[in-house]
Write an enzyme that holds these catalytic residues in place. Structure first.
Site, short mmCIF file in Angstrom:
data_model
loop_
_atom_site.label_atom_id
_atom_site.label_comp_id
_atom_site.label_asym_id
_atom_site.label_seq_id
_atom_site.Cartn_x
_atom_site.Cartn_y
_atom_site.Cartn_z
N CYS A 150 0.69 -1.10 0.03
CA CYS A 150 0.00 -0.02 -0.05
C CYS A 150 1.17 1.20 -0.14
O CYS A 150 1.51 1.57 -1.01
CB CYS A 150 -0.92 0.00 1.07
SG CYS A 150 -2.32 1.14 0.91
N HIS B 113 -3.62 -4.99 0.97
CA HIS B 113 -3.02 -5.54 2.19
C HIS B 113 -3.41 -6.77 2.35
O HIS B 113 -4.51 -7.33 2.59
CB HIS B 113 -3.48 -4.90 3.55
CG HIS B 113 -3.34 -3.45 3.49
ND1 HIS B 113 -2.19 -2.91 4.06
CD2 HIS B 113 -3.89 -2.16 2.93
CE1 HIS B 113 -2.33 -1.58 4.04
NE2 HIS B 113 -3.01 -1.05 3.24
N GLU C 188 -1.84 -8.42 5.01
CA GLU C 188 -1.95 -8.78 6.35
C GLU C 188 -3.17 -8.43 7.02
O GLU C 188 -3.21 -8.57 8.06
CB GLU C 188 -0.56 -7.80 6.81
CG GLU C 188 -0.97 -6.33 7.06
CD GLU C 188 -0.82 -5.72 5.68
OE1 GLU C 188 -0.97 -6.31 4.57
OE2 GLU C 188 -0.74 -4.33 5.75
#
Lengths: 129, 237
Positions: free
Chosen positions: B87, B215, B217
């Site tokens: 990002c 993302h 994560e």
């Protein structure tokens, strides 16, 4: 109705301009002060209508933060660089000054453009004299 | 065990989940704040996580890309160390000229810029690996054509570049990930931001630097085949 160019700038300290100053100096660009404004073009019957139109546009202008003025020139002046994102209608106007408070020379502007102020993949820049 | 630095600029906001997920896969991952940048050279790999470094002043990633903190990252990338940006981290890597890497250092040739339509988006997406996995040591442990879940959370994630640079990205295998549907189909509807080439992620020429906009994560439960592959790549490098 004719088109008029206006500059909207912060009247409170401009953190972005200060950050640009610090970054440019770190990159070796000899600059002592940086100012920034957003340039917009509006169609209006006269100067006062153009100014009043911007002052009423809450997306552009907050009287607590901003001041607006007419820009008479059609190109950047000495020490100035205008940067436009390819997909945007407004421009960022940067003014760079040297230690004596004078506009920096064109070579310094070009250095600042290439080092930081313009990403040529998505922006175009016009450099003043 | 090799060490991974997760860089924290002023304004970074995804560092905790990033370091946590790297550790899930056994990495010796540590946060490195901007005030400790002098230690960065000691690390074996780098991850630039999401957020709004320096408030995205001037352009997304522009100031961070030219920060002293990026000096050891750029030097490390040139030495072959693995670098992954997610990002805002991806935006920084493009601004730094590390990805697609066809320009000089800190001379960007592409950007992740304002979405079309020009709104911040926050939605779950899928990204599909479009290069041969071994094209990049970071993706080497993924299956060919792997489709991975991720969260898009950005206002400036659309790939933009000049025509010559865009052709270079397409023709020289820089396009690592594209947006896709869950079944792997790639189309405009699966691309949330108008990104050219449906691009979600780019890799550099040498395959050791990856920039990914969504993302991985932030997926729950916290598992990511890409992070697992990255950690394997770090150990193998």
């Amino acid at each position: 109705m004719t088109e008029r160019r206006l500059a909207v700038r912060l009247k409170v300290p401009d953190n972005t301009a200060y950050t640009a100053l610090v970054a440019l100096r770190r990159l070796g660009v000899p600059v002592a002060r940086v100012e920034r404004a957003t340039l917009i073009v509006v169609a209006a019957a006269d100067d006062s209508a153009a100014l009043e139109g911007v002052r009423r546009d809450e997306a552009l202008f907050n009287a607590n933060l901003h001041e607006v003025e007419l820009v008479r020139c059609s190109a950047p002046e000495a020490g100035e660089i205008w940067v436009r994102a390819r997909d945007a209608s407004s421009m960022q106007a940067w003014r760079l000054f040297d230690e004596d408070g004078a506009p920096v020379p064109r070579a310094t502007l070009e250095w600042a453009r290439d080092a930081l102020l313009c990403n040529p993949a998505i922006e175009t820049a016009v450099v003043g004299r | 065990m090799r060490s991974v630095a997760v860089l924290v600029f002023p304004g970074t906001n995804s560092e905790e989940e990033t370091v946590r997920l790297l550790r899930v896969y056994g990495a010796d991952a540590r946060l490195v704040h901007w005030s400790c940048a002098q230690t960065l050279g000691e690390y074996d790999a780098y991850v630039l996580s999401g957020g709004f470094a320096y408030e995205d002043r001037i352009r997304a990633g522009a100031i961070a890309a030219r920060d002293a903190m990026m000096d050891p990252v750029i030097d490390g990338a040139r030495q072959g160390k693995l670098v992954m940006g997610i990002c805002n981290g991806a935006q920084i890597l493009l601004e730094a000229g590390l990805v697609p890497g066809s320009g000089d250092s800190r001379r960007p040739t592409a950007a992740f810029t304002r979405n079309v339509p020009p709104h911040f988006i926050c939605k779950q997406v899928y990204v599909k690996l479009t290069v041969e996995p071994r094209r990049s040591i970071i993706t080497a442990a993924l299956a060919a054509g792997a489709v991975l879940p991720a969260w898009a959370a950005h206002g400036e994630g659309r790939l933009a570049a000049g025509a010559e640079q865009m052709a270079q990205i397409a023709n020289e295998n820089h396009l690592a990930f594209v947006y896709a549907r869950a079944d792997g189909r790639v189309d405009d509807a699966a691309t949330p931001n108008g990104s050219a080439l449906h691009c979600a992620g780019l890799v550099n020429r040498d395959g050791n630097v990856l920039a990914l906009m969504p993302h991985p994560e932030r997926v729950f439960p916290a598992r990511s085949a890409l992070f697992e592959s990255f950690v394997k790549g770090v150990e193998a490098s």
